[in-house]
Design a protein around this motif. Structure first.
Motif, PDB file in Angstrom:
ATOM      1  N   VAL A  72      -4.903  -8.011  -3.198  1.00 13.99           N
ATOM      2  CA  VAL A  72      -6.325  -8.066  -2.839  1.00 13.99           C
ATOM      3  C   VAL A  72      -6.825  -6.683  -2.447  1.00 13.99           C
ATOM      4  CG1 VAL A  72      -7.993  -8.983  -1.175  1.00 13.99           C
ATOM      5  CG2 VAL A  72      -6.291 -10.506  -2.188  1.00 13.99           C
ATOM      6  N   ALA A  73      -6.001  -5.936  -1.684  1.00 15.13           N
ATOM      7  CA  ALA A  73      -6.380  -4.574  -1.289  1.00 15.13           C
ATOM      8  C   ALA A  73      -6.538  -3.678  -2.514  1.00 15.13           C
ATOM      9  CB  ALA A  73      -5.325  -3.999  -0.344  1.00 15.13           C
ATOM     10  N   LEU A  74      -5.632  -3.820  -3.477  1.00 19.61           N
ATOM     11  CA  LEU A  74      -5.729  -3.049  -4.721  1.00 19.61           C
ATOM     12  C   LEU A  74      -6.974  -3.439  -5.507  1.00 19.61           C
ATOM     13  CD1 LEU A  74      -2.218  -2.677  -6.433  1.00 19.61           C
ATOM     14  CD2 LEU A  74      -3.832  -0.884  -5.826  1.00 19.61           C
ATOM     15  N   TYR A  75      -7.305  -4.714  -5.477  1.00 21.90           N
ATOM     16  CA  TYR A  75      -8.496  -5.204  -6.179  1.00 21.90           C
ATOM     17  C   TYR A  75      -9.760  -4.571  -5.595  1.00 21.90           C
ATOM     18  CZ  TYR A  75     -11.280  -8.661  -8.760  1.00 21.90           C
ATOM     19  OH  TYR A  75     -12.155  -9.284  -9.617  1.00 21.90           O
ATOM     20  N   PHE A  76      -9.811  -4.479  -4.269  1.00 25.24           N
ATOM     21  CA  PHE A  76     -10.943  -3.836  -3.614  1.00 25.24           C
ATOM     22  C   PHE A  76     -10.998  -2.350  -3.958  1.00 25.24           C
ATOM     23  CE2 PHE A  76     -11.341  -7.616  -1.028  1.00 25.24           C
ATOM     24  CZ  PHE A  76     -12.681  -7.625  -0.665  1.00 25.24           C
ATOM     25  N   GLY A 101       5.444  -4.264   0.154  1.00 24.61           N
ATOM     26  CA  GLY A 101       4.096  -3.741   0.027  1.00 24.61           C
ATOM     27  C   GLY A 101       3.977  -2.237   0.076  1.00 24.61           C
ATOM     28  N   LYS A 102       5.102  -1.529   0.015  1.00 24.09           N
ATOM     29  CA  LYS A 102       5.070  -0.073   0.021  1.00 24.09           C
ATOM     30  C   LYS A 102       5.069   0.456  -1.412  1.00 24.09           C
ATOM     31  CE  LYS A 102       5.454   0.288   4.536  1.00 24.09           C
ATOM     32  NZ  LYS A 102       4.383   0.864   5.371  1.00 24.09           N
ATOM     33  N   ALA A 139     -11.576   1.595   0.317  1.00 29.03           N
ATOM     34  CA  ALA A 139     -11.441   3.003   0.688  1.00 29.03           C
ATOM     35  C   ALA A 139     -10.244   3.206   1.597  1.00 29.03           C
ATOM     36  CB  ALA A 139     -12.717   3.495   1.361  1.00 29.03           C
ATOM     37  N   TYR A 140      -9.948   2.207   2.426  1.00 29.85           N
ATOM     38  CA  TYR A 140      -8.790   2.318   3.323  1.00 29.85           C
ATOM     39  C   TYR A 140      -7.497   2.464   2.523  1.00 29.85           C
ATOM     40  CZ  TYR A 140      -5.144   0.952   6.634  1.00 29.85           C
ATOM     41  OH  TYR A 140      -4.006   0.915   7.376  1.00 29.85           O
ATOM     42  N   PHE A 141      -7.371   1.655   1.468  1.00 27.96           N
ATOM     43  CA  PHE A 141      -6.163   1.738   0.638  1.00 27.96           C
ATOM     44  C   PHE A 141      -6.078   3.082  -0.065  1.00 27.96           C
ATOM     45  CE2 PHE A 141      -3.482   1.083  -3.048  1.00 27.96           C
ATOM     46  CZ  PHE A 141      -2.489   0.263  -2.585  1.00 27.96           C
ATOM     47  N   LEU A 142      -7.223   3.563  -0.577  1.00 28.34           N
ATOM     48  CA  LEU A 142      -7.238   4.847  -1.278  1.00 28.34           C
ATOM     49  C   LEU A 142      -6.913   5.988  -0.337  1.00 28.34           C
ATOM     50  CD1 LEU A 142     -10.446   4.356  -3.470  1.00 28.34           C
ATOM     51  CD2 LEU A 142      -8.082   4.347  -4.271  1.00 28.34           C
ATOM     52  N   LEU A 143      -7.502   5.973   0.860  1.00 23.20           N
ATOM     53  CA  LEU A 143      -7.245   7.045   1.832  1.00 23.20           C
ATOM     54  C   LEU A 143      -5.832   6.987   2.375  1.00 23.20           C
ATOM     55  CD1 LEU A 143     -10.642   6.976   3.772  1.00 23.20           C
ATOM     56  CD2 LEU A 143      -9.873   8.682   2.113  1.00 23.20           C
ATOM     57  N   LYS A 144      -5.293   5.785   2.549  1.00 20.65           N
ATOM     58  CA  LYS A 144      -3.925   5.648   3.033  1.00 20.65           C
ATOM     59  C   LYS A 144      -2.931   6.238   2.049  1.00 20.65           C
ATOM     60  CE  LYS A 144      -1.831   1.598   3.227  1.00 20.65           C
ATOM     61  NZ  LYS A 144      -1.417   0.236   3.626  1.00 20.65           N
TER      62      LYS A 144
END
Length: 349
Positions: A96-100, A130-131, A342-347
């Motif tokens: 879901v995070a990747l989808y966002f 999940g890493k 954006a959180y996933f991308l910045l992380k």
């Protein structure tokens, strides 16, 4: 020698034009978006609109935001189930995070690849906790154009599930559009209702035909051999999860539900400006717009969305000025809804 040199120059010239067009296309899309947005707003008398003292009801914007957020969460869950079905690791939360994140990239962030490619590539590097693994290779893959002909079987498999996810979305979009035409097609044109029955019938027939292919042993074996040749041997469980009987009924309902969330988003944006639009008009306008957005002629639909919706809803006596305002609000809410990506991308950075 002069005769042999002439054919060699043509491919180079063609390649040169392709390179120029590829570099210029993002700028062309921006120009087209601005031009379409200007066309949609040029007929609005802003002074009269502002003097009319529109009473904006902000709670409808909050409801619209929740609807769009729900659409993205459900879309991410569907893709996550497909990916896990064919053996990819990672939790549903990760997918879901990747989808966002992919949805945010599709909103027009400067990138060499679309959001679908981003999530397909990144998903191949997710482990069971999940890493992300092999981040150096991941960065290299993300910064180069994808060549599926020479891609690894794992990457091909990931892209195939993105395609299946998109096909399910297209099916839901067309079914909802067909139902909209059945309910309100007569306002659109004399043949509008008949078109609705035709679209709905074609989608149902296509779903049943694919289900028969997957249920009949010889045709299913033939499909598996084709997948083996394409180096996507493990894709069949995902395809069956999407299109086999009776799972295809649940998938169709779920896909329609996702698109219903986006229709409610636009409906609530209109209500925020005090406009009551017929639901059947939105069931026709938004699915038609989704089909148009498959053409890469604007940045995330800006301009094209406003021009299309204002033209369609005008048939139901909805003010084009209010439609444009609601459509701009819809686009802004879509951007806000995918900001968690954006959180996933910045992380990752």
């Amino acid at each position: 020698m002069p005769m042999s040199s002439q054919p060699q120059a043509t491919p180079k010239a063609t390649s040169g034009w392709k390179a120029i067009l590829k570099r210029a296309w993002p700028t062309i899309r921006v120009v087209l978006s601005v031009a379409l947005l200007w066309k949609a707003t040029s007929g609005i008398d802003w002074h009269t609109l502002l003097d009319s003292e529109i009473r904006i009801q902000p709670w409808w914007f909050l409801a619209a935001f929740l609807m769009m957020l729900s659409a993205f969460i459900c879309g991410g869950l569907r893709w996550g189930f497909l990916m896990r079905k064919v053996g990819f690791q990672g939790s549903l939360t990760n997918f879901v995070a990747l989808y966002f994140a992919g949805g945010l990239i599709n909103q027009g962030l400067p990138s060499t690849l679309g959001g679908d490619s981003y999530r397909a590539i990144t998903a191949t590097h997710l482990n069971s906790i999940g890493k992300l693994t092999e981040e150096k290779d991941l960065n290299e893959e993300l910064h180069h154009s994808v060549d599926l002909e020479h891609a690894t079987p794992k990457l091909r498999l990931s892209f195939s599930m993105v395609l299946v996810d998109r096909l399910l979305g297209l099916a839901g979009n067309n079914l909802l559009g067909g139902l909209g035409l059945i309910l309100g097609g007569a306002t659109l044109a004399a043949w509008g209702t008949d078109l609705g029955y035709a679209v709905t019938g074609i989608m149902i027939f296509a779903g049943l035909f694919i289900a028969v292919v997957l249920a009949w042993g010889p045709s299913c074996n033939l499909l598996q051999k084709l997948l083996d040749r394409l180096k996507m041997s493990h894709a069949l469980p995902g395809i069956k999860f999407a299109f086999s009987w009776p799972m295809n009924i649940a998938q169709a309902i779920f896909a329609i539900g996702i698109h219903a969330f986006t229709i409610l988003t636009l409906l609530f944006c209109l209500k925020a400006y005090g406009v009551d639009a017929p639901i059947e008009a939105l069931m026709i306008g938004l699915p038609a717009l989704s089909l148009l957005l498959m053409l890469p002629i604007s940045i995330s639909g800006w301009g094209l969305r406003e021009a299309t919706l204002s033209s369609v809803l005008a048939l139901w006596d909805v003010s084009p000025s209010m439609t444009v305002l609601a459509s701009i609000s819809y686009g802004a809410i879509t951007v806000l809804s995918v900001l968690p990506g954006a959180y996933f991308l910045l992380k990752r950075k």
